[in-house]
Motif scaffolding. Structure first.
Motif, PDB file in Angstrom:
ATOM      1  N   GLU A 191       0.837  -1.199   0.000  1.00 50.85           N
ATOM      2  CA  GLU A 191       0.000   0.000   0.000  1.00 50.85           C
ATOM      3  C   GLU A 191       0.879   1.259   0.000  1.00 50.85           C
ATOM      4  O   GLU A 191       0.630   2.204  -0.752  1.00 50.85           O
ATOM      5  CB  GLU A 191      -0.883  -0.023   1.256  1.00 50.85           C
ATOM      6  CG  GLU A 191      -2.196   0.686   1.120  1.00 50.85           C
ATOM      7  CD  GLU A 191      -3.056   0.492   2.357  1.00 50.85           C
ATOM      8  OE1 GLU A 191      -2.624  -0.210   3.302  1.00 50.85           O
ATOM      9  OE2 GLU A 191      -4.158   1.052   2.400  1.00 50.85           O
ATOM     10  N   VAL A 192       1.889   1.235   0.853  1.00 47.27           N
ATOM     11  CA  VAL A 192       2.800   2.377   0.931  1.00 47.27           C
ATOM     12  C   VAL A 192       3.528   2.571  -0.390  1.00 47.27           C
ATOM     13  O   VAL A 192       3.650   3.680  -0.906  1.00 47.27           O
ATOM     14  CB  VAL A 192       3.818   2.179   2.079  1.00 47.27           C
ATOM     15  CG1 VAL A 192       4.893   3.239   2.035  1.00 47.27           C
ATOM     16  CG2 VAL A 192       3.104   2.207   3.423  1.00 47.27           C
ATOM     17  N   LYS A 193       3.968   1.459  -0.956  1.00 46.15           N
ATOM     18  CA  LYS A 193       4.700   1.526  -2.223  1.00 46.15           C
ATOM     19  C   LYS A 193       3.808   2.099  -3.329  1.00 46.15           C
ATOM     20  O   LYS A 193       4.231   2.967  -4.091  1.00 46.15           O
ATOM     21  CB  LYS A 193       5.166   0.118  -2.584  1.00 46.15           C
ATOM     22  CG  LYS A 193       5.918   0.017  -3.884  1.00 46.15           C
ATOM     23  CD  LYS A 193       6.492  -1.385  -4.053  1.00 46.15           C
ATOM     24  CE  LYS A 193       5.427  -2.459  -4.035  1.00 46.15           C
ATOM     25  NZ  LYS A 193       5.993  -3.813  -4.160  1.00 46.15           N
ATOM     26  N   ASN A 194       2.585   1.596  -3.399  1.00 45.12           N
ATOM     27  CA  ASN A 194       1.671   2.110  -4.419  1.00 45.12           C
ATOM     28  C   ASN A 194       1.363   3.586  -4.217  1.00 45.12           C
ATOM     29  O   ASN A 194       1.297   4.357  -5.181  1.00 45.12           O
ATOM     30  CB  ASN A 194       0.362   1.309  -4.391  1.00 45.12           C
ATOM     31  CG  ASN A 194       0.513  -0.058  -5.035  1.00 45.12           C
ATOM     32  OD1 ASN A 194       1.374  -0.253  -5.893  1.00 45.12           O
ATOM     33  ND2 ASN A 194      -0.296  -0.999  -4.607  1.00 45.12           N
ATOM     34  N   PHE A 195       1.180   3.968  -2.969  1.00 46.40           N
ATOM     35  CA  PHE A 195       0.874   5.368  -2.675  1.00 46.40           C
ATOM     36  C   PHE A 195       2.046   6.267  -3.049  1.00 46.40           C
ATOM     37  O   PHE A 195       1.870   7.353  -3.595  1.00 46.40           O
ATOM     38  CB  PHE A 195       0.540   5.522  -1.188  1.00 46.40           C
ATOM     39  CG  PHE A 195       0.135   6.912  -0.798  1.00 46.40           C
ATOM     40  CD1 PHE A 195      -0.911   7.558  -1.430  1.00 46.40           C
ATOM     41  CD2 PHE A 195       0.822   7.597   0.204  1.00 46.40           C
ATOM     42  CE1 PHE A 195      -1.287   8.839  -1.077  1.00 46.40           C
ATOM     43  CE2 PHE A 195       0.452   8.883   0.565  1.00 46.40           C
ATOM     44  CZ  PHE A 195      -0.601   9.497  -0.077  1.00 46.40           C
ATOM     45  N   TRP A 196       3.230   5.769  -2.764  1.00 41.71           N
ATOM     46  CA  TRP A 196       4.428   6.529  -3.121  1.00 41.71           C
ATOM     47  C   TRP A 196       4.508   6.712  -4.640  1.00 41.71           C
ATOM     48  O   TRP A 196       4.702   7.820  -5.134  1.00 41.71           O
ATOM     49  CB  TRP A 196       5.682   5.823  -2.604  1.00 41.71           C
ATOM     50  CG  TRP A 196       6.950   6.477  -3.035  1.00 41.71           C
ATOM     51  CD1 TRP A 196       7.666   6.233  -4.174  1.00 41.71           C
ATOM     52  CD2 TRP A 196       7.638   7.545  -2.358  1.00 41.71           C
ATOM     53  NE1 TRP A 196       8.764   7.056  -4.245  1.00 41.71           N
ATOM     54  CE2 TRP A 196       8.769   7.865  -3.146  1.00 41.71           C
ATOM     55  CE3 TRP A 196       7.413   8.231  -1.174  1.00 41.71           C
ATOM     56  CZ2 TRP A 196       9.666   8.857  -2.770  1.00 41.71           C
ATOM     57  CZ3 TRP A 196       8.315   9.221  -0.798  1.00 41.71           C
ATOM     58  CH2 TRP A 196       9.419   9.528  -1.595  1.00 41.71           C
ATOM     59  N   ASN A 197       4.378   5.602  -5.345  1.00 42.92           N
ATOM     60  CA  ASN A 197       4.545   5.662  -6.799  1.00 42.92           C
ATOM     61  C   ASN A 197       3.435   6.437  -7.493  1.00 42.92           C
ATOM     62  O   ASN A 197       3.670   7.078  -8.511  1.00 42.92           O
ATOM     63  CB  ASN A 197       4.627   4.238  -7.366  1.00 42.92           C
ATOM     64  CG  ASN A 197       5.951   3.576  -7.055  1.00 42.92           C
ATOM     65  OD1 ASN A 197       6.992   4.232  -6.988  1.00 42.92           O
ATOM     66  ND2 ASN A 197       5.927   2.276  -6.842  1.00 42.92           N
ATOM     67  N   SER A 198       2.254   6.368  -6.944  1.00 41.36           N
ATOM     68  CA  SER A 198       1.135   6.999  -7.637  1.00 41.36           C
ATOM     69  C   SER A 198       0.891   8.433  -7.201  1.00 41.36           C
ATOM     70  O   SER A 198       0.279   9.203  -7.929  1.00 41.36           O
ATOM     71  CB  SER A 198      -0.141   6.184  -7.416  1.00 41.36           C
ATOM     72  OG  SER A 198      -0.500   6.196  -6.050  1.00 41.36           O
ATOM     73  N   CYS A 199       1.381   8.788  -6.021  1.00 40.30           N
ATOM     74  CA  CYS A 199       1.024  10.109  -5.496  1.00 40.30           C
ATOM     75  C   CYS A 199       2.223  10.938  -5.036  1.00 40.30           C
ATOM     76  O   CYS A 199       2.526  11.977  -5.615  1.00 40.30           O
ATOM     77  CB  CYS A 199       0.035   9.927  -4.339  1.00 40.30           C
ATOM     78  SG  CYS A 199      -0.560  11.457  -3.660  1.00 40.30           S
ATOM     79  N   ILE A 200       2.897  10.464  -4.027  1.00 36.27           N
ATOM     80  CA  ILE A 200       3.962  11.265  -3.409  1.00 36.27           C
ATOM     81  C   ILE A 200       5.084  11.574  -4.385  1.00 36.27           C
ATOM     82  O   ILE A 200       5.571  12.697  -4.460  1.00 36.27           O
ATOM     83  CB  ILE A 200       4.520  10.549  -2.165  1.00 36.27           C
ATOM     84  CG1 ILE A 200       3.412  10.371  -1.125  1.00 36.27           C
ATOM     85  CG2 ILE A 200       5.677  11.333  -1.570  1.00 36.27           C
ATOM     86  CD1 ILE A 200       3.868   9.659   0.120  1.00 36.27           C
ATOM     87  N   LYS A 201       5.458  10.566  -5.139  1.00 34.31           N
ATOM     88  CA  LYS A 201       6.552  10.736  -6.096  1.00 34.31           C
ATOM     89  C   LYS A 201       6.257  11.895  -7.043  1.00 34.31           C
ATOM     90  O   LYS A 201       7.115  12.743  -7.306  1.00 34.31           O
ATOM     91  CB  LYS A 201       6.705   9.428  -6.872  1.00 34.31           C
ATOM     92  CG  LYS A 201       8.037   9.217  -7.537  1.00 34.31           C
ATOM     93  CD  LYS A 201       8.056   7.797  -8.099  1.00 34.31           C
ATOM     94  CE  LYS A 201       9.296   7.544  -8.913  1.00 34.31           C
ATOM     95  NZ  LYS A 201       9.281   6.159  -9.431  1.00 34.31           N
ATOM     96  N   LYS A 202       5.044  11.912  -7.539  1.00 27.29           N
ATOM     97  CA  LYS A 202       4.666  12.962  -8.480  1.00 27.29           C
ATOM     98  C   LYS A 202       4.644  14.335  -7.821  1.00 27.29           C
ATOM     99  O   LYS A 202       5.014  15.337  -8.425  1.00 27.29           O
ATOM    100  CB  LYS A 202       3.298  12.633  -9.091  1.00 27.29           C
ATOM    101  CG  LYS A 202       3.340  11.433 -10.016  1.00 27.29           C
ATOM    102  CD  LYS A 202       1.957  10.989 -10.403  1.00 27.29           C
ATOM    103  CE  LYS A 202       2.015   9.684 -11.211  1.00 27.29           C
ATOM    104  NZ  LYS A 202       0.690   9.131 -11.454  1.00 27.29           N
TER     105      LYS A 202
END
Length: 336
Positions: A102-113
């Motif tokens: 979940e954290v990984k997906n959130f990072w890749n889909s949101c925070i990273k951007k």
DNA sequence: AAACAGCGCAACCGCGAACCA
DNA sequence: TTGGTTCGCGGTTGCGCTGTT
């Protein structure tokens, strides 16, 4: 192609049906998972053990938190990621009810951007080269360096530049925080700390970045500042810890806190250190300006050190806390 | 309304670590 | 000490939903 752990079994793949979920849930609630490789057979599922484990961990576990990430969780992810990098499982341990996936997906889909949009490298959390000259990302006012970001003031980003001159003052962020500039130069072994529009200018010397942070926290929060301690690997500052102190204590704290650690006597470390010094000499010869003594630098030659992640993992991270509270994180340990 | 693109999320894959006989 | 098995992790893939053209 099935997993090697269950290649002999008849394997179903893809999304889990509610019936499968129920079977797995009932089995684990009754018997526990035991050996995951035996779960599919015992639970009557045509799945492999890995798939069952993943389904349980990421979806069926009763202690999972559902719904969008809160702002606090988002900040925590950013702060811990800055320290640990893509260690999703370790990051998730700081977020009760959240899984590494979940954290990984959130990072890749949101925070990273978000970070990229703000001009920060999501991997290093430093300003992207193309953003350093971008006024929208940096307030370059009166030669002051002012790193700010969407997570400010709870997060701290290093100003990673080799162009900071001695008379460049470091702006105090809108919150009572001070950042220390650093460079990727692994050689210069001093740091200048100055406070914008204040007379206090302190210079401290240290021989090795593996500093012992031994200062006890000053409780009064009168005009506190934050000293950011950078650590890193392969000359790239990647780890920082932040501490709040009354501004009046700055000079004393700086003088008392940056205590050099004696060089390792481990032959392997000594070899690495000598190699690093040789590499530094090459850098110095190729680019003497990097080692201008008036520059504000932090030695970042950390290759010979092993940061104790296990220790840190066992502690609660204070990173990003607006009001600093003492915690075991202060005792960051290094195995040299 | 259909086609397409972008996005978020669940699940898979491969690898290394840990465990055990 | 060694080799086989299992576990856990991070990277990647692919599906389904949603918005846009």
């Amino acid at each position: 192609m099935g997993h090697h752990c269950c290649s002999k079994q008849k394997i179903k793949r893809g999304l889990w049906s509610p019936e499968e979920d129920e079977k797995l849930l009932n089995h684990i609630n009754t018997f526990g998972h035991g050996s995951w490789s035996s779960v599919p057979k015992l639970a009557g599922l045509e799945r492999c053990g890995k798939s069952c484990r993943l389904r349980w961990i990421n979806y069926l576990r009763p202690d999972l938190k559902r719904g969008p990430f809160s702002e606090i969780e988002e900040r925590t992810i950013v702060d811990v990621h800055r320290i640990l990098g893509n260690k999703w499982a370790q990051i998730a341990k700081h977020l009760p009810g959240r899984t590494d996936n979940e954290v990984k997906n959130f990072w890749n889909s949101c925070i990273k951007k978000k970070l990229i949009a703000q001009g920060f490298d999501p991997n290093t959390h430093n300003l992207l080269p193309s953003s350093k000259a971008n006024p929208s990302n940096i307030n370059n006012n009166n030669n002051n360096i002012h790193a700010c970001n969407m997570f400010s003031p709870s997060s701290f980003f290093s100003v990673n530049s080799s162009h900071v001159s001695a008379d460049t003052s470091i702006d105090i962020l809108e919150a009572p925080y001070l950042t220390l500039p650093s460079t990727s130069s692994p050689h210069t072994n001093h740091v200048d700390i100055s406070l914008h529009e204040r007379s206090t200018i302190s210079t401290c010397e240290f021989q090795n970045p593996n500093m012992v942070w031994s200062t006890t926290l000053v409780q009064e929060q009168i005009n506190p500042i934050v000293l950011t301690e950078f650590m890193g690997i392969n000359n790239v500052p990647t780890i920082s810890t932040s501490h709040s102190y009354p501004i009046s204590e700055l000079e004393n704290i700086v003088n008392e806190s940056f205590q050099p650690i004696t060089k390792s006597t481990n032959p392997k470390d000594m070899l690495l250190q000598s190699q690093q010094e040789e590499a530094c000499e090459v850098v110095e010869n190729e680019n003497p300006s990097v080692l201008n003594g008036a520059q504000t630098n932090i030695d970042a030659s950390f290759g010979s050190s092993n940061f104790d992640l296990d220790f840190m993992e066992s502690t609660e991270l204070p990173c990003g806390m607006y009001n600093y509270q003492p915690s075991p994180m202060d005792q960051l340990t290094w195995n040299g």
